[in-house]
Design a protein around this motif. Structure first.
Motif, short mmCIF file in Angstrom:
data_model
loop_
_atom_site.label_atom_id
_atom_site.label_comp_id
_atom_site.label_asym_id
_atom_site.label_seq_id
_atom_site.Cartn_x
_atom_site.Cartn_y
_atom_site.Cartn_z
N PHE A 196 0.83 -1.20 0.00
CA PHE A 196 0.00 0.00 0.00
C PHE A 196 0.87 1.26 0.00
O PHE A 196 0.55 2.23 -0.71
N LEU A 197 1.95 1.25 0.75
CA LEU A 197 2.85 2.41 0.76
C LEU A 197 3.45 2.63 -0.63
O LEU A 197 3.54 3.76 -1.12
N GLY A 198 3.86 1.55 -1.28
CA GLY A 198 4.41 1.67 -2.63
C GLY A 198 3.39 2.18 -3.63
O GLY A 198 3.71 3.01 -4.49
N ALA A 199 2.15 1.72 -3.51
CA ALA A 199 1.10 2.16 -4.42
C ALA A 199 0.81 3.64 -4.24
O ALA A 199 0.58 4.37 -5.22
N ILE A 200 0.80 4.09 -3.01
CA ILE A 200 0.59 5.52 -2.73
C ILE A 200 1.71 6.35 -3.33
O ILE A 200 1.48 7.38 -3.97
N LEU A 201 2.94 5.90 -3.14
CA LEU A 201 4.09 6.61 -3.70
C LEU A 201 4.03 6.66 -5.22
O LEU A 201 4.23 7.72 -5.83
N GLY A 202 3.73 5.52 -5.84
CA GLY A 202 3.66 5.49 -7.30
C GLY A 202 2.59 6.40 -7.85
O GLY A 202 2.79 7.09 -8.85
N ALA A 203 1.41 6.42 -7.20
CA ALA A 203 0.32 7.27 -7.66
C ALA A 203 0.67 8.75 -7.54
O ALA A 203 0.34 9.55 -8.42
N ALA A 204 1.33 9.12 -6.46
CA ALA A 204 1.76 10.51 -6.28
C ALA A 204 2.75 10.91 -7.37
O ALA A 204 2.71 12.04 -7.89
#
Length: 248
Positions: free
Chosen positions: A90-98
């Motif tokens: 989830f942390l990686g997905a948030i970073l990628g989306a940003a």
């Protein structure tokens, strides 16, 4: 690099390339504007390959809570370790989306279609029938996880590996290419109904980013639908693991 860091980085790359191709296709005045569903499906297949290739040697490259849950159901991942993997995803997905938003910032500003902006972060059904969409996400994820298990080295699933639990799928670098092709195929064949989230982190993390960022002209983040691409893939992944254990 430890396993959790690898899951963060791998998932961030997955979303950067995956949501990035969506942004390139649907946002106004990009070089790839309106290039179509085949481009999006191909881009997601490449995204899975890149993210998984980078993380495979360190974490087994789950990059998807549905994969992690399936591995736990198969007895190859302890519950505590699975929770750590899911948080990292989830942390990686948030970073990628940003990163996608920052990269395409000017194109978000000139795009008038609020639905297109939301599509750069998360999925939505083509026809709004939530039970049907849930079914599609279950089947789509089942069609992802079961072939992955069937392609994996059997000893890593059956428990014949030296360690009692082993988060690796046993595919190896070249084995990740068929996984990318599998995701490409799912997009082409099964993606037309819901946009094939087949990954809770891929959908919920970026949806949260969409809700929090000051995106010009954005709509609501469609929280009424948000449970479908989370629960559906988790159910599909667990079912795939159970079926594999029953038949293998």
């Amino acid at each position: 690099m430890n396993a959790l860091t690898a899951e963060v980085i791998g998932t961030a790359l997955l979303i950067l390339f995956g949501n990035g191709v969506v942004a390139n296709v649907v946002l106004a005045r990009t070089k790839g504007n309106d290039s179509g569903w085949i481009v999006i499906s191909a881009g997601w297949g490449v995204a899975v390959f890149i993210g998984a290739f980078c993380a495979a040697d360190f974490s087994g490259a789950h990059l998807n809570p549905a994969v992690t849950v399936a591995m736990a159901v198969a007895g190859k991942l302890a519950i505590g370790e699975a929770v750590g993997y899911i948080i990292a995803q989830f942390l990686g997905a948030i970073l990628g989306a940003a990163l996608v938003y920052c990269f395409y910032h000017e194109h978000f500003n000139v795009t008038e279609d609020a639905d297109a902006k939301l599509a750069c972060f998360c999925t939505s059904p083509a026809i709004r029938n939530l039970p049907q969409a849930f079914f599609c996400e279950v089947v789509g994820t089942f069609a992802l996880i079961l072939p992955i298990f069937l392609m994996a080295v059997p000893s890593l699933i059956h428990g014949d590996a030296p360690a009692e639990t082993d988060p690796r799928l046993g595919l190896g670098a070249l084995g990740l290419l068929p996984v990318g092709m599998l995701v490409f195929g799912i997009g082409l064949s099964l993606g037309g109904t819901t946009g094939y989230a087949i990954n809770p982190a891929r959908d919920l993390g970026p949806r949260l980013v969409h809700a929090l960022l000051p995106i010009q002209g954005k709509r609501d983040s469609d929280w009424n639908y948000s449970w479908v691409p989370v629960v559906g893939p988790l159910v599909g992944g667990a079912l795939a693991a159970a079926v594999y254990l029953a038949i293998a």
